[in-house]
Motif scaffolding. Sequence first.
Motif, PDB file in Angstrom:
ATOM      1  N   VAL A   1       3.596   3.255  -7.769  1.00 55.52           N
ATOM      2  CA  VAL A   1       3.776   4.449  -6.945  1.00 55.52           C
ATOM      3  C   VAL A   1       2.984   4.357  -5.647  1.00 55.52           C
ATOM      4  O   VAL A   1       3.480   4.733  -4.574  1.00 55.52           O
ATOM      5  N   GLU A   2       1.763   3.863  -5.708  1.00 55.57           N
ATOM      6  CA  GLU A   2       0.962   3.754  -4.486  1.00 55.57           C
ATOM      7  C   GLU A   2       1.657   2.868  -3.459  1.00 55.57           C
ATOM      8  O   GLU A   2       1.669   3.188  -2.262  1.00 55.57           O
ATOM      9  N   ARG A   3       2.250   1.781  -3.898  1.00 53.30           N
ATOM     10  CA  ARG A   3       2.966   0.897  -2.968  1.00 53.30           C
ATOM     11  C   ARG A   3       4.233   1.577  -2.452  1.00 53.30           C
ATOM     12  O   ARG A   3       4.556   1.483  -1.267  1.00 53.30           O
ATOM     13  N   TRP A   4       4.933   2.272  -3.329  1.00 53.95           N
ATOM     14  CA  TRP A   4       6.155   2.963  -2.909  1.00 53.95           C
ATOM     15  C   TRP A   4       5.861   4.047  -1.877  1.00 53.95           C
ATOM     16  O   TRP A   4       6.691   4.328  -1.008  1.00 53.95           O
ATOM     17  N   CYS A   5       4.674   4.647  -1.962  1.00 54.06           N
ATOM     18  CA  CYS A   5       4.334   5.727  -1.025  1.00 54.06           C
ATOM     19  C   CYS A   5       4.339   5.254   0.425  1.00 54.06           C
ATOM     20  O   CYS A   5       4.507   6.079   1.347  1.00 54.06           O
TER      21      CYS A   5
ATOM     22  N   VAL B   1      -4.905  13.050  -7.370  1.00 56.76           N
ATOM     23  CA  VAL B   1      -3.828  12.067  -7.352  1.00 56.76           C
ATOM     24  C   VAL B   1      -2.892  12.334  -6.173  1.00 56.76           C
ATOM     25  O   VAL B   1      -2.491  11.406  -5.455  1.00 56.76           O
ATOM     26  N   CYS B   2      -2.543  13.599  -5.956  1.00 54.55           N
ATOM     27  CA  CYS B   2      -1.684  13.937  -4.814  1.00 54.55           C
ATOM     28  C   CYS B   2      -2.315  13.482  -3.505  1.00 54.55           C
ATOM     29  O   CYS B   2      -1.638  12.902  -2.640  1.00 54.55           O
ATOM     30  N   ASP B   3      -3.618  13.721  -3.350  1.00 53.48           N
ATOM     31  CA  ASP B   3      -4.286  13.331  -2.109  1.00 53.48           C
ATOM     32  C   ASP B   3      -4.277  11.817  -1.922  1.00 53.48           C
ATOM     33  O   ASP B   3      -4.134  11.315  -0.797  1.00 53.48           O
ATOM     34  N   GLU B   4      -4.412  11.076  -2.994  1.00 53.06           N
ATOM     35  CA  GLU B   4      -4.345   9.615  -2.901  1.00 53.06           C
ATOM     36  C   GLU B   4      -2.952   9.172  -2.477  1.00 53.06           C
ATOM     37  O   GLU B   4      -2.804   8.246  -1.664  1.00 53.06           O
ATOM     38  N   TRP B   5      -1.940   9.824  -3.006  1.00 54.24           N
ATOM     39  CA  TRP B   5      -0.568   9.454  -2.639  1.00 54.24           C
ATOM     40  C   TRP B   5      -0.245   9.877  -1.210  1.00 54.24           C
ATOM     41  O   TRP B   5       0.487   9.173  -0.504  1.00 54.24           O
TER      42      TRP B   5
ATOM     43  N   GLY C   1       0.804   7.398   2.089  1.00 49.04           N
ATOM     44  CA  GLY C   1       1.958   7.531   2.969  1.00 49.04           C
ATOM     45  C   GLY C   1       2.932   8.649   2.664  1.00 49.04           C
ATOM     46  O   GLY C   1       3.724   9.017   3.533  1.00 49.04           O
ATOM     47  N   ALA C   2       2.943   9.183   1.449  1.00 47.47           N
ATOM     48  CA  ALA C   2       3.914  10.209   1.083  1.00 47.47           C
ATOM     49  C   ALA C   2       3.523  11.569   1.665  1.00 47.47           C
ATOM     50  O   ALA C   2       2.431  12.060   1.405  1.00 47.47           O
TER      51      ALA C   2
END
Length: 307
Positions: A169-173, A198-202, A206-207
């Motif tokens: 997910v982090e890469r997809w963001c 978790v939301c803040d990390e994503w 980039g998301a």
Amino acid sequence: MIAVLGECVADGFAERREGELTLRVLPGGGPANTAAALARLGTRARFLGRLSGDVFGELFRERLAGVDLAYAVDAREPSTLAVASLDGDGKARYSFHAEGTADWQWTAAELAGPVLDGARCLHTGSLALVRPPGRDVVEAFAAAAAARVTVSVDPNVRPSLASREAYAVERWCAFTDVLRLSDDDLEFLRPGEPVERVCDEWHAAGARLVVVTKGADGALVSLDGARAEVPAPRVDVVDTVGAGDAFTAGLLHWLDQRGLLGGRLDGLDLEQVREAAAFAAEVAALTCTVAGADLPADRLPRVPSAG
């Protein structure tokens, strides 16, 4: 137009009797569900999928009759089958028959050419982003598409078919504008971690918009770190199959109707996100009132005019 890339799955609902097991098969698969719901809501949808020529493939084509299949692939491999059992709350548990099936065999050539012409958004995710051998092709296509369209991703976690590490997910963001996942998905991917962190990390990865759906408890929306809770309508639940996919369709339909798709969601604010998620929750709730992932055509909500 919104393009949807991913799988069709035959959802077999088991009925046990003495000496036999009967399956009632309904068309499913997260991306296909989203494409069908978008079309039913009135948004032009194009499905980029690999459709088998078997009896399940015929069922999928019938279900996707209102969706543009001009760039769907006529696949030689068999369809994917998921056997579902429902608990007392109508929530499904699946066992999959997915080895060597059509949905995961993507090649770069099959996603070349004008497949995104006319599209303002690409939605993808689910098993197509994690199942070999086609997952790298799908991810590369989505990453390249971000230069042209808004990108939406739904991980739609299936632990029996892919490991936690497969859901990057982090890469997809890095190429994702809208990330929608369930609270069960979140618990599998980031067990025990606070959802806000978790939301803040994503967001940092980039998301712009992260939406965590929580079934009957509604949804949490997070836009660049600004957050709001959205309640879910109360309905008589037949099952929850396809509810998350319908939520995604409702969210994207609302954004499309307001002219917000096509870029990086630069014109979007938190109040609009709240309205979009409330509409999406209504769409998801309607799906729960019937068997399988089938949005009822006679009770569709409408996006109110802006202002």
